[in-house]
Design a protein around this motif. Structure first.
Motif, PDB file in Angstrom:
ATOM      1  N   LYS A  49       0.779  -1.313   0.122  1.00  0.00           N
ATOM      2  CA  LYS A  49       0.085  -0.248  -0.098  1.00  0.00           C
ATOM      3  C   LYS A  49       0.898   1.141   0.130  1.00  0.00           C
ATOM      4  O   LYS A  49       0.370   2.185  -0.138  1.00  0.00           O
ATOM      5  CB  LYS A  49      -0.931   0.092   1.144  1.00  0.00           C
ATOM      6  N   LEU A  50       2.114   1.201   0.175  1.00  0.00           N
ATOM      7  CA  LEU A  50       2.980   2.314   0.141  1.00  0.00           C
ATOM      8  C   LEU A  50       3.554   2.634  -1.080  1.00  0.00           C
ATOM      9  O   LEU A  50       3.509   1.662  -2.146  1.00  0.00           O
ATOM     10  CB  LEU A  50       4.002   1.981   1.175  1.00  0.00           C
ATOM     11  N   GLU A  51       4.157   3.720  -1.445  1.00  0.00           N
ATOM     12  CA  GLU A  51       4.859   4.203  -2.525  1.00  0.00           C
ATOM     13  C   GLU A  51       6.059   3.026  -3.013  1.00  0.00           C
ATOM     14  O   GLU A  51       6.520   2.735  -1.951  1.00  0.00           O
ATOM     15  CB  GLU A  51       5.408   5.425  -2.496  1.00  0.00           C
ATOM     16  N   GLU A  52       6.120   2.894  -4.298  1.00  0.00           N
ATOM     17  CA  GLU A  52       7.088   1.921  -4.557  1.00  0.00           C
ATOM     18  C   GLU A  52       8.473   2.621  -4.023  1.00  0.00           C
ATOM     19  O   GLU A  52       8.916   3.975  -4.358  1.00  0.00           O
ATOM     20  CB  GLU A  52       7.151   1.832  -6.139  1.00  0.00           C
ATOM     21  N   GLY A  53       9.384   1.750  -3.485  1.00  0.00           N
ATOM     22  CA  GLY A  53      10.816   2.207  -3.056  1.00  0.00           C
ATOM     23  C   GLY A  53      10.875   3.180  -1.916  1.00  0.00           C
ATOM     24  O   GLY A  53      11.868   3.397  -1.412  1.00  0.00           O
ATOM     25  N   LYS A  54       9.540   3.354  -1.115  1.00  0.00           N
ATOM     26  CA  LYS A  54       9.541   4.284  -0.100  1.00  0.00           C
ATOM     27  C   LYS A  54       9.796   3.358   1.057  1.00  0.00           C
ATOM     28  O   LYS A  54       9.468   2.249   1.309  1.00  0.00           O
ATOM     29  CB  LYS A  54       8.087   4.814   0.173  1.00  0.00           C
ATOM     30  N   ILE A  55      10.890   3.638   1.813  1.00  0.00           N
ATOM     31  CA  ILE A  55      11.349   3.055   3.187  1.00  0.00           C
ATOM     32  C   ILE A  55      10.573   3.883   4.451  1.00  0.00           C
ATOM     33  O   ILE A  55      10.697   5.058   4.524  1.00  0.00           O
ATOM     34  CB  ILE A  55      12.912   3.104   3.259  1.00  0.00           C
ATOM     35  N   VAL A  56       9.991   2.963   5.192  1.00  0.00           N
ATOM     36  CA  VAL A  56       9.456   3.501   6.397  1.00  0.00           C
ATOM     37  C   VAL A  56      10.112   3.091   7.701  1.00  0.00           C
ATOM     38  O   VAL A  56      10.705   2.025   7.640  1.00  0.00           O
ATOM     39  CB  VAL A  56       8.063   3.215   6.460  1.00  0.00           C
ATOM     40  N   GLU A  57      10.030   3.808   8.701  1.00  0.00           N
ATOM     41  CA  GLU A  57      10.607   3.407   9.935  1.00  0.00           C
ATOM     42  C   GLU A  57       9.635   3.963  11.076  1.00  0.00           C
ATOM     43  O   GLU A  57       9.609   5.088  10.976  1.00  0.00           O
ATOM     44  CB  GLU A  57      12.022   3.868  10.066  1.00  0.00           C
ATOM     45  N   CYS A  58       9.388   3.343  11.824  1.00  0.00           N
ATOM     46  CA  CYS A  58       8.835   3.758  13.038  1.00  0.00           C
ATOM     47  C   CYS A  58       9.587   4.807  14.027  1.00  0.00           C
ATOM     48  O   CYS A  58      10.732   4.251  14.092  1.00  0.00           O
ATOM     49  CB  CYS A  58       8.345   2.565  14.171  1.00  0.00           C
ATOM     50  N   VAL A  59       9.066   6.094  14.377  1.00  0.00           N
ATOM     51  CA  VAL A  59       9.622   6.817  15.247  1.00  0.00           C
ATOM     52  C   VAL A  59       9.982   6.209  16.477  1.00  0.00           C
ATOM     53  O   VAL A  59      10.868   6.602  17.480  1.00  0.00           O
ATOM     54  CB  VAL A  59       9.257   8.106  15.158  1.00  0.00           C
ATOM     55  N   HIS A  60       9.225   5.214  17.038  1.00  0.00           N
ATOM     56  CA  HIS A  60       9.259   4.880  18.487  1.00  0.00           C
ATOM     57  C   HIS A  60      10.034   3.764  18.816  1.00  0.00           C
ATOM     58  O   HIS A  60      10.891   3.596  19.615  1.00  0.00           O
ATOM     59  CB  HIS A  60       7.866   4.529  18.927  1.00  0.00           C
ATOM     60  N   CYS A  61       9.846   2.696  17.778  1.00  0.00           N
ATOM     61  CA  CYS A  61      10.848   1.518  17.980  1.00  0.00           C
ATOM     62  C   CYS A  61      11.778   1.058  16.823  1.00  0.00           C
ATOM     63  O   CYS A  61      12.598   0.121  16.951  1.00  0.00           O
ATOM     64  CB  CYS A  61       9.954   0.382  18.299  1.00  0.00           C
ATOM     65  N   GLY A  62      11.702   1.904  15.682  1.00  0.00           N
ATOM     66  CA  GLY A  62      12.716   1.401  14.636  1.00  0.00           C
ATOM     67  C   GLY A  62      12.050   0.487  13.836  1.00  0.00           C
ATOM     68  O   GLY A  62      12.803   0.113  12.891  1.00  0.00           O
ATOM     69  N   CYS A  63      10.929  -0.119  14.100  1.00  0.00           N
ATOM     70  CA  CYS A  63      10.215  -1.104  13.276  1.00  0.00           C
ATOM     71  C   CYS A  63      10.301  -0.645  11.658  1.00  0.00           C
ATOM     72  O   CYS A  63       9.958   0.463  11.430  1.00  0.00           O
ATOM     73  CB  CYS A  63       9.067  -1.576  13.519  1.00  0.00           C
ATOM     74  N   ARG A  64      10.455  -1.514  10.651  1.00  0.00           N
ATOM     75  CA  ARG A  64      10.463  -0.939   9.131  1.00  0.00           C
ATOM     76  C   ARG A  64       9.291  -1.878   8.473  1.00  0.00           C
ATOM     77  O   ARG A  64       9.431  -1.874   7.276  1.00  0.00           O
ATOM     78  CB  ARG A  64      11.863  -1.497   8.396  1.00  0.00           C
ATOM     79  N   GLY A  65       8.392  -2.351   9.293  1.00  0.00           N
ATOM     80  CA  GLY A  65       7.083  -2.711   8.704  1.00  0.00           C
ATOM     81  C   GLY A  65       6.792  -3.944   9.218  1.00  0.00           C
ATOM     82  O   GLY A  65       7.144  -5.042   8.759  1.00  0.00           O
ATOM     83  N   CYS A  66       5.820  -4.136  10.298  1.00  0.00           N
ATOM     84  CA  CYS A  66       5.560  -5.342  10.808  1.00  0.00           C
ATOM     85  C   CYS A  66       4.158  -6.109  10.261  1.00  0.00           C
ATOM     86  O   CYS A  66       3.536  -6.844  10.884  1.00  0.00           O
ATOM     87  CB  CYS A  66       5.657  -5.156  12.504  1.00  0.00           C
ATOM     88  N   SER A  67       3.603  -5.253   9.373  1.00  0.00           N
ATOM     89  CA  SER A  67       2.257  -5.611   9.061  1.00  0.00           C
ATOM     90  C   SER A  67       2.309  -6.633   8.112  1.00  0.00           C
ATOM     91  O   SER A  67       1.189  -7.252   7.685  1.00  0.00           O
ATOM     92  CB  SER A  67       1.376  -4.626   8.769  1.00  0.00           C
ATOM     93  N   GLY A  68       3.380  -6.642   7.399  1.00  0.00           N
ATOM     94  CA  GLY A  68       3.454  -7.692   6.178  1.00  0.00           C
ATOM     95  C   GLY A  68       3.883  -7.126   4.725  1.00  0.00           C
ATOM     96  O   GLY A  68       3.747  -6.058   4.477  1.00  0.00           O
TER      97      GLY A  68
END
Length: 103
Positions: free
Chosen positions: A84-103
């Motif tokens: 559901k995110l833009e192609e090539g976009k890297i996300v990171e949680c500001v709280h714990c540093g997770c890079r995507g735990c929803s799959g």
């Protein structure tokens, strides 16, 4: 633990005979893993309770699903599925540093 992904091909002959046994073994392994994590203090019991719910099997922390901690009253960005995110976009949680735990 994520559910076993099945391909688009039809299952092999006899699959319907062993599928209930595999599902039962998977459930037992999950329960034992949760019990072990609580016993050894690896995870918060509330987090483990969330892991048991569908869609939260890979939840990194409870803070990521608390809507009061976000700007727009929604879940953390790491809970948005990668498709559901833009192609090539890297996300990171500001709280714990997770890079995507929803799959």
């Amino acid at each position: 633990m994520p559910k076993v992904k099945r391909s688009k091909r039809p299952p092999p002959d006899g699959w319907e005979l062993i599928e209930p046994t595999l599902d039962e073994l998977e459930q037992k392994m999950r329960e034992e893993l949760y019990d072990y994590c609580v016993r050894e203090g690896y995870a918060d019991p509330n987090l483990i309770a969330k892991w048991k719910k569908q869609g939260y099997e890979n939840l990194c922390c409870l803070r990521c699903i608390q809507t009061r901690d976000t700007n727009f009253g929604t879940n953390c960005i790491c809970r948005v599925p990668k498709n559901k995110l833009e192609e090539g976009k890297i996300v990171e949680c500001v709280h714990c540093g997770c890079r995507g735990c929803s799959g």
